[in-house]
Design a protein around this motif. Structure first.
Motif, PDB file in Angstrom:
ATOM      1  N   LEU A  94     -64.204 -17.685 -29.657  1.00  0.00           N
ATOM      2  CA  LEU A  94     -63.755 -18.595 -29.927  1.00  0.00           C
ATOM      3  C   LEU A  94     -64.412 -20.066 -30.395  1.00  0.00           C
ATOM      4  N   GLY A  95     -65.613 -20.223 -29.733  1.00  0.00           N
ATOM      5  CA  GLY A  95     -66.570 -21.157 -30.437  1.00  0.00           C
ATOM      6  C   GLY A  95     -67.771 -20.925 -31.518  1.00  0.00           C
ATOM      7  N   LEU A  96     -67.082 -19.119 -32.209  1.00  0.00           N
ATOM      8  CA  LEU A  96     -68.040 -18.577 -33.341  1.00  0.00           C
ATOM      9  C   LEU A  96     -67.806 -20.099 -34.846  1.00  0.00           C
ATOM     10  N   PRO A  97     -66.479 -20.140 -35.209  1.00  0.00           N
ATOM     11  CA  PRO A  97     -66.141 -20.514 -36.227  1.00  0.00           C
ATOM     12  C   PRO A  97     -66.639 -22.153 -36.205  1.00  0.00           C
ATOM     13  N   LEU A  98     -66.405 -22.828 -35.142  1.00  0.00           N
ATOM     14  CA  LEU A  98     -66.379 -24.551 -34.354  1.00  0.00           C
ATOM     15  C   LEU A  98     -68.834 -24.213 -35.134  1.00  0.00           C
ATOM     16  N   ALA A  99     -68.832 -23.624 -34.650  1.00  0.00           N
ATOM     17  CA  ALA A  99     -70.842 -23.348 -34.801  1.00  0.00           C
ATOM     18  C   ALA A  99     -70.815 -22.973 -36.256  1.00  0.00           C
ATOM     19  N   MET A 100     -70.056 -22.222 -37.255  1.00  0.00           N
ATOM     20  CA  MET A 100     -70.248 -21.938 -38.073  1.00  0.00           C
ATOM     21  C   MET A 100     -69.814 -23.280 -39.165  1.00  0.00           C
ATOM     22  N   PHE A 108     -53.402 -15.245 -31.053  1.00  0.00           N
ATOM     23  CA  PHE A 108     -52.737 -14.221 -29.252  1.00  0.00           C
ATOM     24  C   PHE A 108     -52.453 -15.075 -28.385  1.00  0.00           C
ATOM     25  N   TYR A 109     -51.870 -16.033 -27.776  1.00  0.00           N
ATOM     26  CA  TYR A 109     -51.861 -16.201 -27.331  1.00  0.00           C
ATOM     27  C   TYR A 109     -50.117 -16.077 -27.290  1.00  0.00           C
ATOM     28  N   LEU A 110     -49.276 -16.202 -28.461  1.00  0.00           N
ATOM     29  CA  LEU A 110     -48.063 -15.604 -29.023  1.00  0.00           C
ATOM     30  C   LEU A 110     -47.540 -13.896 -28.856  1.00  0.00           C
ATOM     31  N   PHE A 111     -49.348 -13.697 -28.941  1.00  0.00           N
ATOM     32  CA  PHE A 111     -49.136 -11.950 -28.951  1.00  0.00           C
ATOM     33  C   PHE A 111     -48.599 -11.693 -27.032  1.00  0.00           C
ATOM     34  N   GLY A 112     -49.590 -12.695 -26.258  1.00  0.00           N
ATOM     35  CA  GLY A 112     -49.960 -11.408 -25.172  1.00  0.00           C
ATOM     36  C   GLY A 112     -48.556 -12.431 -24.535  1.00  0.00           C
ATOM     37  N   ARG A 113     -47.676 -13.096 -24.941  1.00  0.00           N
ATOM     38  CA  ARG A 113     -46.203 -13.682 -24.428  1.00  0.00           C
ATOM     39  C   ARG A 113     -45.613 -12.959 -24.527  1.00  0.00           C
ATOM     40  N   VAL A 114     -45.240 -12.082 -26.123  1.00  0.00           N
ATOM     41  CA  VAL A 114     -44.081 -11.117 -26.321  1.00  0.00           C
ATOM     42  C   VAL A 114     -44.057  -9.787 -25.974  1.00  0.00           C
ATOM     43  N   PHE A 115     -45.367  -9.539 -25.812  1.00  0.00           N
ATOM     44  CA  PHE A 115     -45.169  -8.151 -25.566  1.00  0.00           C
ATOM     45  C   PHE A 115     -45.765  -8.256 -23.817  1.00  0.00           C
ATOM     46  N   LEU A 122     -60.239 -19.661 -22.421  1.00  0.00           N
ATOM     47  CA  LEU A 122     -59.897 -20.418 -23.509  1.00  0.00           C
ATOM     48  C   LEU A 122     -61.258 -21.325 -23.288  1.00  0.00           C
ATOM     49  N   TRP A 123     -61.388 -21.975 -22.753  1.00  0.00           N
ATOM     50  CA  TRP A 123     -62.250 -23.083 -22.233  1.00  0.00           C
ATOM     51  C   TRP A 123     -63.945 -22.791 -22.438  1.00  0.00           C
ATOM     52  N   SER A 124     -64.043 -22.075 -21.357  1.00  0.00           N
ATOM     53  CA  SER A 124     -65.343 -21.332 -21.770  1.00  0.00           C
ATOM     54  C   SER A 124     -65.880 -20.960 -22.915  1.00  0.00           C
ATOM     55  N   GLY A 125     -65.299 -20.090 -24.237  1.00  0.00           N
ATOM     56  CA  GLY A 125     -65.330 -19.489 -25.032  1.00  0.00           C
ATOM     57  C   GLY A 125     -65.077 -20.650 -25.964  1.00  0.00           C
ATOM     58  N   ALA A 171     -62.630 -26.974 -43.256  1.00  0.00           N
ATOM     59  CA  ALA A 171     -60.800 -27.771 -42.039  1.00  0.00           C
ATOM     60  C   ALA A 171     -59.820 -26.215 -41.978  1.00  0.00           C
ATOM     61  N   LEU A 172     -60.522 -24.891 -43.326  1.00  0.00           N
ATOM     62  CA  LEU A 172     -59.803 -24.111 -43.749  1.00  0.00           C
ATOM     63  C   LEU A 172     -60.169 -22.996 -42.128  1.00  0.00           C
ATOM     64  N   VAL A 173     -61.416 -23.105 -42.590  1.00  0.00           N
ATOM     65  CA  VAL A 173     -62.130 -22.165 -41.556  1.00  0.00           C
ATOM     66  C   VAL A 173     -62.226 -23.048 -39.474  1.00  0.00           C
ATOM     67  N   LEU A 174     -61.625 -24.735 -39.993  1.00  0.00           N
ATOM     68  CA  LEU A 174     -60.526 -24.453 -38.303  1.00  0.00           C
ATOM     69  C   LEU A 174     -59.342 -24.002 -38.457  1.00  0.00           C
ATOM     70  N   GLY A 175     -59.022 -24.445 -39.331  1.00  0.00           N
ATOM     71  CA  GLY A 175     -57.311 -24.460 -39.117  1.00  0.00           C
ATOM     72  C   GLY A 175     -57.104 -22.717 -38.672  1.00  0.00           C
ATOM     73  N   ALA A 176     -58.060 -21.924 -38.830  1.00  0.00           N
ATOM     74  CA  ALA A 176     -57.235 -20.463 -39.318  1.00  0.00           C
ATOM     75  C   ALA A 176     -57.883 -19.990 -37.688  1.00  0.00           C
ATOM     76  N   LEU A 177     -59.035 -21.118 -36.876  1.00  0.00           N
ATOM     77  CA  LEU A 177     -59.118 -20.351 -35.502  1.00  0.00           C
ATOM     78  C   LEU A 177     -58.070 -21.172 -34.808  1.00  0.00           C
ATOM     79  N   VAL A 178     -56.981 -22.033 -35.078  1.00  0.00           N
ATOM     80  CA  VAL A 178     -56.681 -23.120 -34.454  1.00  0.00           C
ATOM     81  C   VAL A 178     -55.328 -21.895 -34.647  1.00  0.00           C
TER      82      VAL A 178
END
Lengths: 570, 40
Positions: A78-84, B32-39, A233-236, B19-26
């Motif tokens: 998860l830290g990869l896009p930030l690093a990029m 992923f969180y919802l994926f875990g919750r739903v299943f 999440l945080w370590s990542g 901003a696009l790259v960071l938005g995609a990460l969020v």
């Protein structure tokens, strides 16, 4: 393996080697040999960066990791896009403006020769050891497949890589990697499609995910803040950010990929595309492992996925105990299959109470099967004390060999080999470049271009041989993917700290940075030996220690001792 | 225009691309969180 598998595997590998040789022909000076003449476009850079990071270890260990531990490993990335983003803003323009061959070259202009040499040596040490893991993984595939001697396999794989890497340099590596990424993507997609197709009729994809979820394999995000938890999440986000910043910003095997860019724009776009694609790609590879896990909820899996260890246990002093464990495991998995089907039937019935009851029964059956498996692993360890009791690296491979039809086995194995070759080629290419540019050229001065190309070839070949030697020890280090990342985390924080001080703390000079790096490295090694802190935090500790100690030493040093100011490169 | 000032081929500015790259990460983390919750 059928003849068709051999044809596909052999054809793919031969094509990659020939393609690399063709693309890398006529490299007559060191800029062309080491940096591909700085003519790469962002698509090649992105594919090359992804192929360098995604080794065969990724494709053998990661699905196995998901099988055993669920999807939480995705948080590591998860830290990869930030690093990029940070690297696109900072390192890329600086490296391009200075037209450096290696990241460490910049440090001499900013600090001094000893700091450059220290950073280069730390890279050579950790990457030189890590490349051994990179070639161990596919050699393992061959040895399990054919029963060949592991050493012979290692030599075979390393030789294929060295043919085009030593001959053609960075251009051969980058173009071969583009082709390898196509093979890798194809192989993984085929494996994913087949595992879904092989689920029992009536078990849909969402139902398979429900089974995985109930059995705790869809734990992709863990929001708890625990320093001793390896992946959350945080370590990542924090630890992973520092690790990725260090890996992509200071590890020559990656820096060399984007130094080949035609312009700053091409290099930045390559990094940012990697930032967009990497996390979803890792998610899908882990999902593949989860689907293999679900597949084995409907088909009895072996008690241990390493067939060599199983054969030893069956023939060893603990044979009777192991046979008992195998029998118990078969009964436990039969019960689990029954309970999984019961759970799905209850879900389809729509009665919440019976679904909850079926879920509890499934969890109990799974706990029983896991307990029996643990006992069997203990027997294996007793029977063969040299066994590490870890079969993570064999799980995906075992599924491929026993469950995929002829032709597709060859394709998936070609993907695994391509991944391994792509990483190894980039790594020995970077090790050779650093040895020549930061050590050899610095000692003897710039040489005749043709001679430098030949020395680069010899250095690349020598690192390939060193990797071969270290690979002999890889089998003793558990999950390969984790071992590589732990090894990297021991050194990356310190190297990153040196670069952060260089970029952002302009008043600190060479002496303070050098001694701070040595102290920081000692602190990280002490944390590794004496604490149980998750390895991702080593990157943070090492980096912060360099920054803090550099500032401290700078403030303590008399002005004349720090009077070795250099023209800042940044 | 120097190499450093050259805008990206899409979105008009580098800040928007970041901003696009960071938005995609969020978005990935949320999915992923919802994926875990739903299943679960």
């Amino acid at each position: 393996m059928s003849r068709l598998d051999w044809i596909i595997l052999g054809g793919a590998l031969a094509f990659v080697v020939l393609f690399g040789l063709w693309k890398g022909r006529r490299r007559r000076d060191s800029e062309a040999y080491l940096l591909s003449g700085r003519d790469a476009r962002w698509t090649t850079i992105c594919l090359s960066i992804m192929a360098t990071q995604a080794s065969a270890i990724t494709f053998l260990s990661t699905p196995g990791q998901a099988y055993v531990d669920g999807m939480r490993f995705v948080q590591f990335y998860l830290g990869l896009p930030l690093a990029m983003v940070v690297l696109s803003v900072t390192a890329v323009p600086i490296f391009h403006r200075l037209k450096v061959f290696t990241a460490y070259e910049y440090l001499e202009g900013r600090f001094d020769l000893k700091t450059r040499t220290l950073a280069a040596m730390l890279f050579l040490l950790q990457r030189g050891l890590a490349v051994g893991f990179t070639i161990y993984a596919p050699a393992l595939v061959l040895s399990v497949l054919l029963g060949w001697n592991l050493q012979v396999n290692l030599v075979l794989v390393a030789s294929l890589v060295m043919i085009y890497t030593v001959t053609g340099g960075t251009r051969a590596v980058s173009w071969a990697q583009s082709l390898q990424m196509v093979i890798i993507t194809g192989g993984m997609l085929v494996a994913g499609f087949m595992v879904v197709r092989q689920l029992p009729s009536g078990v849909s994809f969402p139902e398979a995910l429900h089974v995985a979820g109930v059995l705790g394999r869809l734990n992709a995000i863990d929001t708890s803040f625990e320093l001793n938890t390896r992946y959350n999440l945080w370590s990542g986000l924090i630890g992973g950010f520092f690790l990725m910043l260090s890996y992509f910003g200071t590890d020559q095997s990656q820096v060399q990929r984007y130094l080949t860019g035609q312009t700053v724009t091409q290099s930045r776009l390559g990094l940012l595309a990697n930032g967009l694609l990497k996390v979803p790609m890792q998610f899908l590879i882990l999902l593949l492992g989860v689907l293999v896990f679900v597949y084995y909820q409907f088909t009895a899996p072996p008690v241990f996925f390493n067939p060599v260890a199983v054969a030893k246990a069956r023939a060893g002093a603990e044979a009777a105990a192991f046979q008992r464990a195998e029998r118990d495991y078969r009964q436990a998995t039969d019960t689990r299959i029954e309970k999984v089907n019961g759970f799905l039937k209850a879900r389809q019935g729509g009665n919440a109470a019976s679904e909850a009851q079926a879920r509890l029964e499934l969890l109990a059956a799974d706990a029983r099967a896991q307990g029996v498996r643990k006992g069997a692993v203990e027997v294996i360890r007793r029977s063969d004390p040299s066994s590490n009791g870890n079969d993570v690296n064999y799980i995906f491979l075992s599924y491929v060999l026993h469950s995929l039809p002829a032709g597709l086995i060859g394709l998936v194995l070609a993907a695994v080999f391509s991944a391994s070759m792509s990483s190894m080629s980039a790594e020995i290419n970077a090790l050779g470049a650093t040895t020549v540019v930061d050590i050899w050229r610095r000692l003897l001065g710039k040489q005749d271009p043709a001679r430098e190309v030949w020395v680069s070839r010899i250095a690349t070949f020598a690192w390939g041989c060193f990797a071969l030697a270290f690979a002999q020890y890889a089998s003793r280090l558990g999950s390969l993917v984790e071992a590589v990342n732990i090894l990297g985390s021991l050194f990356y924080g310190t190297i990153l700290g040196i670069f952060l001080v260089a970029f952002y703390v302009k008043r600190v000079k060479g002496g303070a940075a050098f001694w701070a790096a040595l102290v920081a490295q000692a602190v990280v090694l002490a944390c590794f030996v004496f604490t149980r802190i998750s390895f991702l935090w080593f990157n943070v500790v090492g980096c912060l220690c360099v920054v803090v100690f550099a500032l401290l030493f700078h403030s303590l040093a008399p002005p004349r001792a720090e009077g070795e100011a250099q023209a800042p490169g940044a | 225009m120097t190499q450093l000032e050259e805008p990206p081929p899409v979105l008009g500015s580098w800040n928007r691309l970041y901003a696009l790259v960071l938005g995609a990460l969020v978005l990935c983390i949320a999915l992923f969180y919802l994926f875990g919750r739903v299943f679960r």
